[in-house]
Write a protein that holds these residues in place. Structure first.
Motif, short mmCIF file in Angstrom:
data_model
loop_
_atom_site.label_atom_id
_atom_site.label_comp_id
_atom_site.label_asym_id
_atom_site.label_seq_id
_atom_site.Cartn_x
_atom_site.Cartn_y
_atom_site.Cartn_z
N ASN A 116 20.45 30.82 -108.91
CA ASN A 116 20.28 29.50 -109.55
C ASN A 116 20.18 28.41 -108.47
OD1 ASN A 116 21.81 31.35 -111.36
ND2 ASN A 116 21.34 29.70 -112.77
N PRO A 117 19.22 27.51 -108.62
CA PRO A 117 19.06 26.49 -107.57
C PRO A 117 20.15 25.42 -107.55
CG PRO A 117 17.42 26.17 -109.32
CD PRO A 117 18.16 27.44 -109.64
N THR A 118 20.70 25.08 -108.74
CA THR A 118 21.62 23.92 -108.79
C THR A 118 22.87 24.08 -107.92
OG1 THR A 118 20.77 23.46 -110.98
CG2 THR A 118 22.79 22.33 -110.37
N PRO A 119 23.64 25.18 -108.05
CA PRO A 119 24.83 25.29 -107.18
C PRO A 119 24.47 25.26 -105.70
CG PRO A 119 24.84 27.00 -108.85
CD PRO A 119 23.51 26.34 -108.92
N ARG A 159 16.17 37.16 -115.78
CA ARG A 159 17.46 37.86 -115.80
C ARG A 159 17.80 38.42 -117.18
NH1 ARG A 159 21.43 33.66 -113.64
NH2 ARG A 159 20.77 33.53 -111.49
N GLU A 190 26.35 19.55 -121.29
CA GLU A 190 27.71 19.35 -121.82
C GLU A 190 27.77 18.63 -123.16
OE1 GLU A 190 29.13 17.20 -118.52
OE2 GLU A 190 29.94 18.95 -117.50
N LYS A 228 31.62 14.69 -108.76
CA LYS A 228 31.95 13.59 -109.68
C LYS A 228 33.06 12.72 -109.09
CE LYS A 228 30.56 15.52 -114.11
NZ LYS A 228 30.92 16.35 -115.23
N GLU A 263 15.59 26.96 -113.51
CA GLU A 263 16.70 27.65 -114.18
C GLU A 263 16.18 28.46 -115.38
OE1 GLU A 263 19.78 27.66 -113.08
OE2 GLU A 263 20.16 25.80 -111.98
N LEU A 312 14.67 31.65 -114.37
CA LEU A 312 15.71 32.65 -114.09
C LEU A 312 16.28 33.25 -115.38
CD1 LEU A 312 17.67 30.94 -111.16
CD2 LEU A 312 16.02 32.80 -111.03
N ASN A 323 24.00 23.48 -118.23
CA ASN A 323 25.20 22.65 -118.31
C ASN A 323 24.98 21.39 -119.16
OD1 ASN A 323 27.85 22.29 -117.74
ND2 ASN A 323 27.53 21.30 -115.77
N ILE A 364 21.89 23.65 -104.28
CA ILE A 364 21.56 22.26 -103.92
C ILE A 364 22.84 21.43 -103.78
CG2 ILE A 364 20.42 20.14 -104.75
CD1 ILE A 364 18.46 22.03 -106.28
N LYS A 395 30.22 7.82 -117.15
CA LYS A 395 28.88 7.70 -117.74
C LYS A 395 28.24 6.35 -117.42
CE LYS A 395 29.58 10.71 -121.66
NZ LYS A 395 29.85 10.75 -123.09
N SER A 402 20.90 13.80 -116.53
CA SER A 402 20.52 15.02 -115.79
C SER A 402 21.32 15.13 -114.50
CB SER A 402 19.03 15.02 -115.45
OG SER A 402 18.29 15.12 -116.62
N ARG A 413 24.22 13.72 -113.95
CA ARG A 413 25.62 13.88 -114.30
C ARG A 413 25.97 15.33 -114.63
NH1 ARG A 413 25.67 9.56 -118.11
NH2 ARG A 413 25.61 11.14 -119.72
N ARG A 414 25.12 15.97 -115.42
CA ARG A 414 25.47 17.32 -115.86
C ARG A 414 25.39 18.34 -114.72
NH1 ARG A 414 20.50 20.00 -116.90
NH2 ARG A 414 18.86 18.52 -117.48
N ARG A 415 24.68 18.00 -113.63
CA ARG A 415 24.61 18.94 -112.50
C ARG A 415 25.77 18.76 -111.53
NH1 ARG A 415 18.77 17.84 -112.34
NH2 ARG A 415 17.87 19.47 -113.63
#
Lengths: 301, 86
Positions: A95-98, B54, B19, A46, B47, B50, B17, A100, A29, A36, A38-40
């Motif tokens: 989903n765009p995140t994975p 969905r 967390e 990481k 997201e 979606l 996510n 990217i 951290k 934002s 970090r959580r992606r």
């Protein structure tokens, strides 16, 4: 080749981070303060970002003239997530995140963005020679006058890739491993843990022990070093390592490194050699799945 | 509506996510984007689009309405209630 100096080495395996061979506590951290971002980040991102940022710590961003990373299989977790969502959602609403985060250069890119480094940024994906290719490029960058180059290697295991590799018989000799390694390369020696990269060579395809020994002798000769003076770091299978020790008259005891298998394990062997070998010249012998082979000759500074 | 708000909070936490956030930490009326709320950004907006499509079969036809619909968990829930097809 012109000798290139490695002035810092960092390794992250599991939760254990070592800097120049010594364990150092770290808080992710604090390294990545943007929640934002970090959580992606997936596990491998990481790992790589933490290791890379720790390695670059203390160097001003404008003095880092290149970030060169290596990975054999890339950000597998995100790739699998993205591929699965293609199947589950019938190629719609992905989903765009994975997507990217699944690219091979995610880690090199994230480090550059976080540190504001706008210089050369390349990722090598050359199977079991990914790290060696990145090291050759880093050495060439330094030889061309670049001040500091951040060189890294990252690979992760995921349950499905482990399953596939087991079914392909890739775990017959060693269990699968993973890890992140980063190094700072430059042209000036500094720090007690500095090592010079004197020579690198790679080969692909099956190699007999005779061919390997001829290759080792050839590299030692062209660098004006007696094979007997070498300290061998064996990042190859046990039988080959034993054979080398029997056939080459070595004064120094060979150091056994290989306990697992992943495409960029040579980076781990380099970290190990820098921080454990006291001989003037160390030769890292690497072998990935008996297909990709490399020799890295180091000199103590 | 309360039930939908709680469901949406769970979906946002899982899909984005988040967390370190629990449903109790999310104020249903606080802004989702920018300062003072969850601090989401444009990738999160994709997201959420979606999630709507969905999980609720809702497609936002007029992008100009986005800012209003995505303001908070409560505005999202109200839009879903008014437009849900699934």
């Amino acid at each position: 080749m012109q000798p290139i100096t490695i002035t810092k080495s960092c390794q992250l395996k599991g939760d254990v981070l070592t800097v120049n061979g010594s364990e150092e506590p770290f808080d992710f951290k604090e390294l990545v303060t943007n929640a934002s971002l970090r959580r992606r980040m997936s596990r491998i991102v990481k790992m790589g970002v933490a290791c890379g940022l720790k390695c670059a710590e203390g160097l001003p961003s404008e003095e880092i003239d290149g970030i060169i990373t290596a990975t054999g299989l890339g950000c597998l977790g995100d790739t699998e997530k993205f591929m699965e969502s293609i199947v589950v959602n019938s190629e719609r609403l992905l989903n765009p995140t994975p997507f990217i985060q699944s690219t091979f250069n995610t880690i090199g890119g994230q480090i550059a963005l976080l540190r504001g480094i706008h210089s050369y940024n390349v990722t090598y994906v050359h199977r079991g020679l990914s790290f060696e290719s990145a090291l050759i490029d880093a050495a060439m960058q330094v030889a061309e006058g670049k001040k500091n180059v951040l060189l890294g290697a990252i690979d992760e295991i995921t349950p499905s890739s482990a399953d596939i590799q087991r079914r392909l018989g890739m775990t017959r000799e060693y269990e699968l491993g993973e890890g992140a390694n980063f190094f700072v390369l430059n042209a000036t020696a500094s720090g007690s843990n500095s090592a010079a990269v004197l020579d690198i060579d790679t080969r692909s395809g099956r190699l007999t022990d005779d061919e390997l020994i001829e290759w080792i002798v050839g590299m030692a000769e062209r660098n004006g070093i007696k094979t007997s003076d070498l300290c061998i770091v064996a990042n190859c299978n046990a039988a080959t390592a034993d054979n080398i020790e029997k056939r080459l008259p070595l004064k120094n005891k060979s150091l056994w490194f290989k306990t697992c298998e992943y495409p960029t394990l040579t980076a781990g062997a380099l970290d190990f050699a820098i921080n454990n070998c006291t001989a003037n010249n160390t030769l890292i012998i690497s072998d990935y799945q008996h297909i990709n082979h490399s020799l890295i000759l180091l000199g103590r500074i | 509506m309360e039930e939908l708000i709680e469901k949406l909070k769970g979906e946002l936490i899982a899909e984005l996510n988040l967390e370190e956030v629990t449903p109790a930490d999310i104020d249903a009326e606080a802004p989702l984007f920018g300062d003072g709320g969850l601090g989401l950004d444009s990738i999160d907006a994709l997201e959420i689009i979606l999630i709507l499509e969905r999980n609720y079969g809702i497609k936002i036809e007029n992008p100009a309405q986005g800012k209003e619909i995505f303001y908070s968990v409560k505005t999202l829930a109200e839009y879903i209630t008014a437009n849900q097809k699934k």
